[in-house]
Design a protein around this motif. Structure first.
Motif, PDB file in Angstrom:
ATOM      1  N   LYS B  25       0.972  -1.314   0.070  1.00  0.00           N
ATOM      2  CA  LYS B  25      -0.112  -0.074   0.002  1.00  0.00           C
ATOM      3  C   LYS B  25       0.843   1.175   0.077  1.00  0.00           C
ATOM      4  N   THR B  26       1.915   1.220   1.004  1.00  0.00           N
ATOM      5  CA  THR B  26       2.626   2.346   0.925  1.00  0.00           C
ATOM      6  C   THR B  26       3.913   2.610  -0.130  1.00  0.00           C
ATOM      7  N   ARG B  27       4.060   1.424  -0.951  1.00  0.00           N
ATOM      8  CA  ARG B  27       5.089   1.116  -1.888  1.00  0.00           C
ATOM      9  C   ARG B  27       6.363   1.644  -1.149  1.00  0.00           C
ATOM     10  N   SER B  28       6.706   1.219  -0.040  1.00  0.00           N
ATOM     11  CA  SER B  28       7.675   1.237   0.755  1.00  0.00           C
ATOM     12  C   SER B  28       8.057   0.242   1.814  1.00  0.00           C
ATOM     13  N   CYS B  29       9.433   0.010   2.038  1.00  0.00           N
ATOM     14  CA  CYS B  29       9.712  -0.973   3.025  1.00  0.00           C
ATOM     15  C   CYS B  29      10.582  -0.116   4.289  1.00  0.00           C
ATOM     16  N   ALA B  30      10.427   1.139   4.457  1.00  0.00           N
ATOM     17  CA  ALA B  30      11.058   1.925   5.169  1.00  0.00           C
ATOM     18  C   ALA B  30      10.633   1.423   6.813  1.00  0.00           C
ATOM     19  N   GLY B  31      11.655   1.247   7.515  1.00  0.00           N
ATOM     20  CA  GLY B  31      11.487   0.903   9.063  1.00  0.00           C
ATOM     21  C   GLY B  31      11.548  -0.760   9.124  1.00  0.00           C
ATOM     22  N   ILE B  32      11.540  -1.484   8.028  1.00  0.00           N
ATOM     23  CA  ILE B  32      11.745  -2.709   8.015  1.00  0.00           C
ATOM     24  C   ILE B  32      13.173  -3.243   7.855  1.00  0.00           C
ATOM     25  N   PHE B  73       9.184 -13.682  -1.245  1.00  0.00           N
ATOM     26  CA  PHE B  73       8.668 -12.404  -1.811  1.00  0.00           C
ATOM     27  C   PHE B  73       8.909 -11.115  -1.180  1.00  0.00           C
ATOM     28  N   THR B  74       8.808 -11.231   0.295  1.00  0.00           N
ATOM     29  CA  THR B  74       9.140  -9.910   0.894  1.00  0.00           C
ATOM     30  C   THR B  74      10.564  -9.595   0.813  1.00  0.00           C
ATOM     31  N   ILE B  75      11.515 -10.476   0.517  1.00  0.00           N
ATOM     32  CA  ILE B  75      12.925 -10.126   0.154  1.00  0.00           C
ATOM     33  C   ILE B  75      12.949  -9.515  -1.105  1.00  0.00           C
ATOM     34  N   PHE B  82      11.304  -2.327  -4.118  1.00  0.00           N
ATOM     35  CA  PHE B  82      10.940  -1.136  -3.162  1.00  0.00           C
ATOM     36  C   PHE B  82      12.313  -0.885  -2.666  1.00  0.00           C
ATOM     37  N   LYS B  83      13.552  -1.284  -3.328  1.00  0.00           N
ATOM     38  CA  LYS B  83      14.813  -1.285  -2.889  1.00  0.00           C
ATOM     39  C   LYS B  83      15.143   0.329  -2.639  1.00  0.00           C
ATOM     40  N   ALA B  84      14.773   1.476  -3.197  1.00  0.00           N
ATOM     41  CA  ALA B  84      15.136   2.738  -2.935  1.00  0.00           C
ATOM     42  C   ALA B  84      14.603   3.108  -1.550  1.00  0.00           C
ATOM     43  N   THR B  85      13.433   2.479  -1.244  1.00  0.00           N
ATOM     44  CA  THR B  85      12.902   3.000  -0.030  1.00  0.00           C
ATOM     45  C   THR B  85      13.513   2.150   1.156  1.00  0.00           C
ATOM     46  N   TYR B  86      14.249   1.234   1.166  1.00  0.00           N
ATOM     47  CA  TYR B  86      15.058   0.497   2.249  1.00  0.00           C
ATOM     48  C   TYR B  86      16.092   1.187   2.769  1.00  0.00           C
ATOM     49  N   ASP B  87      15.795   1.313   4.234  1.00  0.00           N
ATOM     50  CA  ASP B  87      16.562   1.998   5.166  1.00  0.00           C
ATOM     51  C   ASP B  87      17.778   1.420   5.518  1.00  0.00           C
ATOM     52  N   SER B  88      18.747   0.733   4.636  1.00  0.00           N
ATOM     53  CA  SER B  88      19.752   0.302   4.863  1.00  0.00           C
ATOM     54  C   SER B  88      21.023   0.586   6.000  1.00  0.00           C
ATOM     55  N   ASN B  89      21.008   2.032   5.974  1.00  0.00           N
ATOM     56  CA  ASN B  89      21.934   2.514   7.233  1.00  0.00           C
ATOM     57  C   ASN B  89      21.490   2.120   8.547  1.00  0.00           C
TER      58      ASN B  89
END
Lengths: 10, 212
Positions: B25-32, B73-75, B82-89
């Motif tokens: 829904k949010t097209r984002s995996c921020a915070g995960i 699928f999550t990975i 949604f790689k751009a939203t992944y907060d890898s730092n």
């Protein structure tokens, strides 16, 4: 013994 | 199958659906934490190899296939779509600090020294600590989106309900698996701090944030 750890859970 | 086991499984299923829905829904995996999701995929893959060797029920097989598929699928969503939203730092927990000791322990403490059994034991031990990168990420950023905290609550509830399931099975079925019970208790204990924050903050309509 086998029954005590049958892996029927997820 | 007892009511606690069923509720536990449903809670686990709900957690996965919440996570997928949040990302979709949010097209984002921020915070995960991608690390936690990779560890879960490893947990399901090593545990459910018995799909090829033993059949328990349609329910059991369906759930196993869903857990494996949804974890990969999550990975895919996190590391590709949604790689751009992944907060890898902020996802800096080192997976080898968990995988290596847990692998060693699975070799030393298991029910039977057989490949499938050692892999099953590895998955049980790994699952108990797989949430650590996610909890580390929440503590590092000092906050979690409300939807993420619902996900964590459902995931923690699943293991708590499994403890009730084991108590029930011990008394009514004479079933007791020490490895699963100890690892399950460790896993549940890791959520205690989070449960406290969830009940005192999120359920009162506030965002989950940690004191500075």
């Amino acid at each position: 013994k086998a029954d005590s750890h049958s892996h029927d859970e997820l | 199958m007892n009511v606690f086991r069923l509720l536990g499984d449903m809670s686990h299923l709900l957690a996965i659906l919440i996570l997928l829905l949040k990302m979709w829904k949010t097209r984002s995996c921020a915070g995960i934490s991608g690390k936690t999701q990779i560890l879960f995929a490893l947990v399901f893959t090593t545990r459910y190899l018995d799909l090829f060797s033993s059949f328990i029920s349609i329910y059991n097989t369906t759930m196993k296939l869903f857990f494996i598929a949804s974890s990969y699928f999550t990975i895919f969503l996190m590391y590709s779509k949604f790689k751009a939203t992944y907060d890898s730092n902020h996802d800096s927990f080192r997976m080898e600090f968990l995988v290596v000791p847990v692998g060693g322990l699975a070799f030393l403490v298991n029910h039977e020294f057989l490949p499938l059994e050692i892999l099953w034991t590895f998955s049980i031990y790994l699952e108990s600590v797989a949430i650590l990168p996610q909890l580390f990420m929440v503590s590092k950023t000092g906050e979690a989106e409300t939807i993420t905290s619902h996900y964590l609550f459902a995931l923690g509830s699943y293991r708590l309900l499994y403890i009730f399931n084991w108590v029930y099975r011990y008394y009514f079925d004479g079933f007791f698996d020490l490895i699963a019970v100890v690892a399950g208790c460790v896993q549940t204990i890791l959520y205690c701090d989070f449960f406290y924050l969830y009940i005192t903050k999120v359920l009162k309509g506030k965002k989950l944030s940690l004191p500075a």
